[in-house]
Design an enzyme around this catalytic site. Structure first.
Site, PDB file in Angstrom:
ATOM      1  N   LYS A 105      -4.173  -0.425  -6.427  1.00 34.96           N
ATOM      2  CA  LYS A 105      -2.894   0.230  -6.181  1.00 34.96           C
ATOM      3  C   LYS A 105      -1.848  -0.846  -5.914  1.00 34.96           C
ATOM      4  CE  LYS A 105      -1.790   4.521  -3.734  1.00 34.96           C
ATOM      5  NZ  LYS A 105      -2.101   5.324  -2.537  1.00 34.96           N
TER       6      LYS A 105
HETATM    7  O1  G3P Z   1      -1.264   7.913  -0.603  1.00 34.04           O
HETATM    8  C1  G3P Z   1       0.096   7.982  -0.716  1.00 34.04           C
HETATM    9  C2  G3P Z   1       0.763   9.263  -0.276  1.00 34.04           C
HETATM   10  O2  G3P Z   1       0.001  10.366  -0.645  1.00 34.04           O
HETATM   11  C3  G3P Z   1       1.256   9.267   1.135  1.00 34.04           C
HETATM   12  O3  G3P Z   1       1.612  10.533   1.607  1.00 34.04           O
HETATM   13  O4  G3P Z   1       2.222  12.067   3.438  1.00 34.04           O
HETATM   14  O5  G3P Z   1       2.321   9.588   3.822  1.00 34.04           O
HETATM   15  O6  G3P Z   1       3.989  10.703   2.378  1.00 34.04           O
HETATM   16  P1  G3P Z   1       2.584  10.729   2.881  1.00 34.04           P
END
Ligand code: G3P
Length: 215
Positions: A83
């Site tokens: 990633k």
């Molecule tokens: O893995 C990346 C993403 O899904 C993060 O989500 O909830 O931290 O915006 P969030």
């Protein structure tokens, strides 16, 4: 649509995998920071549980550092997808990784132009963060629609991985648009199957069965 779980918690991954509908895992530094133990050890455990793409993020933001970290991560297991953040060096690293046969998940994507660049560089997945757009009063799902449309126009093979998913409606909307993958925290996966009418209906069936089972 493929279902990934967005966590580095091995217990949650085991529970989700046991449902039989889990296709992969995404992690990020913030998710890993919530767990204990070495990153590589966590990744090895995850790879033993799920036979599908497992995203592991580089911490370097320079090109050489990304390559160094990404190659090390990719060497851990054939299912590791590296990633990288959607910045200039990330784009350059994506191109190099793609040439080396290392799968990339381009992350922190918030615009259609970023997604277009990710596909052109050869990313295997692009991760638009829809919840974080919703958080600033932009329609995250609109971005998914734009990216899916652009990728269809040019037959890009990069898979649209909907990230920063906060609730089941995000999953429904992403599926209606035709996004390839949704990565969800465990609590969202858990909510997908729940329906009060199912619970009520089942309770009634079981109660009625009590009346007839000993006839
Ligand atoms: O893995 C990346 C993403 O899904 C993060 O989500 O909830 O931290 O915006 P969030």
């Amino acid at each position: 649509m493929k279902f990934f779980i967005d966590t580095a918690n091995v217990g949650e991954i085991k529970q989700a995998a046991a449902l039989g509908v889990l296709d992969g895992v995404t992690t990020n530094p913030s998710l890993v920071a919530k767990e204990t133990g070495k990153f590589e050890d966590i990744l090895r455990q995850i790879c033993e549980i799920v036979d599908g793409p497992i995203s592991a993020e580089v911490a370097a933001i320079d090109y050489e550092g990304m390559l160094r970290e990404g190659r090390t991560l990719a060497a851990l297991h054939k299912n590791i997808v590296v990633k990288v953040p959607c910045i200039k060096t990330g784009l350059q690293a994506t191109k190099t990784f793609a040439e080396e046969g290392i799968g990339v998940n381009m992350t922190l994507v918030f615009s259609p132009t970023q997604a277009l660049l990710a596909a052109k560089a050869g990313a295997r997945f692009v991760s638009p963060f829809i919840g974080r757009l919703d958080d600033i009063s932009e329609d995250g799902m609109n971005l998914i629609e734009q990216i899916v449309g652009i990728y269809d126009n040019y037959a890009f093979e990069t898979e649209v991985l909907v990230a920063s998913v906060r609730h089941p409606l995000h999953v429904v909307q992403a599926a209606l648009i035709g996004a390839d993958v949704c990565t969800m925290p465990f609590n969202v996966i858990d909510k997908l199957i729940q329906h009060p009418l199912t619970d009520l209906g089942l309770a009634k069936f079981l109660a009625d069965w009590e009346k007839v089972k000993n006839r």
